[in-house]
Design a protein around this motif. Sequence first.
Motif, short mmCIF file in Angstrom:
data_model
loop_
_atom_site.label_atom_id
_atom_site.label_comp_id
_atom_site.label_asym_id
_atom_site.label_seq_id
_atom_site.Cartn_x
_atom_site.Cartn_y
_atom_site.Cartn_z
N LYS A 127 2.32 1.60 -3.47
CA LYS A 127 1.29 1.98 -4.44
C LYS A 127 0.98 3.47 -4.33
O LYS A 127 0.92 4.19 -5.34
CB LYS A 127 0.04 1.14 -4.20
CG LYS A 127 -1.22 1.61 -4.93
CD LYS A 127 -1.08 1.48 -6.43
CE LYS A 127 -2.36 1.91 -7.12
NZ LYS A 127 -2.18 2.00 -8.60
N LYS A 128 0.75 3.93 -3.10
CA LYS A 128 0.40 5.34 -2.90
C LYS A 128 1.50 6.27 -3.39
O LYS A 128 1.24 7.24 -4.10
CB LYS A 128 0.12 5.60 -1.41
CG LYS A 128 -0.37 7.02 -1.11
CD LYS A 128 -0.65 7.19 0.37
CE LYS A 128 -1.28 8.56 0.63
NZ LYS A 128 -0.50 9.68 0.08
N LYS B 73 0.82 -1.21 0.00
CA LYS B 73 0.00 0.00 0.00
C LYS B 73 0.86 1.26 0.00
O LYS B 73 0.56 2.23 -0.71
CB LYS B 73 -0.94 0.01 1.21
CG LYS B 73 -2.14 -0.90 1.07
CD LYS B 73 -3.08 -0.71 2.25
CE LYS B 73 -4.30 -1.60 2.12
NZ LYS B 73 -5.21 -1.43 3.27
N ARG B 74 1.89 1.25 0.82
CA ARG B 74 2.79 2.42 0.86
C ARG B 74 3.41 2.67 -0.52
O ARG B 74 3.48 3.79 -1.00
CB ARG B 74 3.92 2.18 1.88
CG ARG B 74 3.52 2.32 3.33
CD ARG B 74 4.68 1.90 4.23
NE ARG B 74 4.34 2.02 5.63
CZ ARG B 74 4.79 2.98 6.45
NH1 ARG B 74 5.61 3.89 5.98
NH2 ARG B 74 4.44 3.00 7.70
N SER C 135 -6.32 0.19 -7.24
CA SER C 135 -6.47 0.97 -6.00
C SER C 135 -5.83 0.23 -4.83
O SER C 135 -5.56 -0.97 -4.90
CB SER C 135 -7.95 1.22 -5.70
OG SER C 135 -8.59 0.01 -5.32
N GLU C 136 -5.63 0.97 -3.74
CA GLU C 136 -5.05 0.37 -2.53
C GLU C 136 -5.99 -0.67 -1.92
O GLU C 136 -5.55 -1.64 -1.30
CB GLU C 136 -4.74 1.47 -1.51
CG GLU C 136 -3.62 2.41 -1.94
CD GLU C 136 -3.41 3.54 -0.95
OE1 GLU C 136 -3.38 3.27 0.26
OE2 GLU C 136 -3.30 4.70 -1.39
N LYS C 137 -7.31 -0.48 -2.06
CA LYS C 137 -8.28 -1.44 -1.51
C LYS C 137 -8.12 -2.82 -2.16
O LYS C 137 -8.34 -3.84 -1.52
CB LYS C 137 -9.70 -0.93 -1.73
CG LYS C 137 -10.06 0.29 -0.87
CD LYS C 137 -11.50 0.71 -1.12
CE LYS C 137 -11.86 1.92 -0.26
NZ LYS C 137 -13.26 2.38 -0.50
N ILE D 40 -5.46 -4.22 -2.91
CA ILE D 40 -4.30 -4.91 -2.33
C ILE D 40 -4.72 -5.81 -1.18
O ILE D 40 -4.20 -6.91 -1.02
CB ILE D 40 -3.23 -3.89 -1.88
CG1 ILE D 40 -2.60 -3.23 -3.12
CG2 ILE D 40 -2.15 -4.54 -1.02
CD1 ILE D 40 -1.67 -2.09 -2.82
#
Length: 503
Positions: free
Chosen positions: A95-96, A92-93, A264-266, A268
């Motif tokens: 990806k963002k 997530k980190r 999207s992060e979701k 993941i």
Amino acid sequence: MIIKITVLAIYVSILFLIGILASRRVKSMSDYYVGGKNMGFWAVAFSARATGESGWLLIGLTGMGAMAGFSAYWVVIGELLGVLISWQFMAKRFKKRSDDYKAITIPDYLESHFKSSTNSLRIISASALVIFVVIYVASQMDVTGIAFESLLNIDYRIGALIGFVIVLIYIFIGGFVAAVWSDMFQGILMFFGLVLLPIVVWFSMDHGSGITEGLNAIDPTLTQIMGRSEDGLMNLFTILGFSMIGLGFLGSPQVYVRFMSIKSEKEIDKGKWVALIFTLLTDAAAVTIGILARIYFTKEGQNPEAILGNGGEDVLSMMTHEFLPTILVAIFIAIVLSAIMSTIDSLLIIASSAITRDFYQKIFRPDLNDKDLTKLSRLVTVAMALIALGIAILLYNLYPDRQVFWIMIFGWSGIAATFCPVIILSLFWKGYSEKGAIASMITGFTSVIFFKFVVANMEGFGVYFKELDVLAPSFALAMLVGYIISKIVPPKHIAKALKEPIE
């Protein structure tokens, strides 16, 4: 043979169809390299795992299970931990930040993260990618030749060439999207093939009193989970060598570019469970297949390599031909090719992006438009594949007794030791500087070569490092050097704060 060729033709046709469908989505450089950052979690999870596993899972790890026995399950534990940490704490980190930086390659991410004013970081990272990716792709093509030779009785060189042509065509057409979609298809084949085979074998074997007793009858050390040596230190280094293979999932570009591509992060959070279940079941199944083969095909006092091939590379071929009907053997040939090609396609795209975007466009031709760059990328992909094919055939001719498992791990370790420490420190430490990142990359890159060809051959302790292999010590050194250099030459914002007078 006709059935095998027919099934293989159907498999290849599906790959080409995927390439054609994927080509319709390639409208820009972002589409070609990261699927427009709009990929779903099923596709990304299967693609990340299929790419991370490669041909070593079916040819290498099954063979390792046969050679090492129960201690080979440490590979499963190490990989499972690596995948868990990667998806749970890092994906997530990454990806963002990669989205914030509008990055479509790993060198893009690094240059943006460190606000680099020079091209040093981009040049070093791209160079390391090209070198180790070519080695890793060459090892995959080597396995392609072995697979065709052992499963279809086709000459090694012809088999390697056929695999080369197949994977190149669908990548050439569809780029990253084709790679991910085909990885998902191939990952599903790998999953069901590996999980079902040991079940079929177990119920088909006259296994007597059980696996443990069967191994003990051949060699009691095969049931020692903590290692087969009488030397405790040797066992420790062996266990670490097996389990630390999972370090490669903590930032390797061919895996982390998938996190860039997810929509999207979701997604993941959903993909994490797919990746973990895939890893646990397929890796455990591969080791189990090797162990069952050791019990079935060998007896006490026999040299297993004389029966199961060098490093046990013939295990899968022998098991499928012994226990499965021809039609399922044919499907397993497609599964082996799936494992190999799912890695080759991803690596070739990574290497192509390093040369075309990170070298040519970013440094020499920033005015080059996406359309021209996409054309160039395809040509570079062909060139890189040809070089890798040449290296594979050279290895075959020069080192006929090579062990597939460790050649693949060398390429995997080179990529991982160069990039994983940098990705980890960049995600979790604000004090990590560009100079520290450069030092980490150079240290990781050179340490892999140093530990492989110098330390492992030293008298005395060299034999321990041979069992440990190169990834763990190279990884640790890269982290340490990056930390030290970042303390000496901190990032600009920290250096500025240190110089400001205290009021």
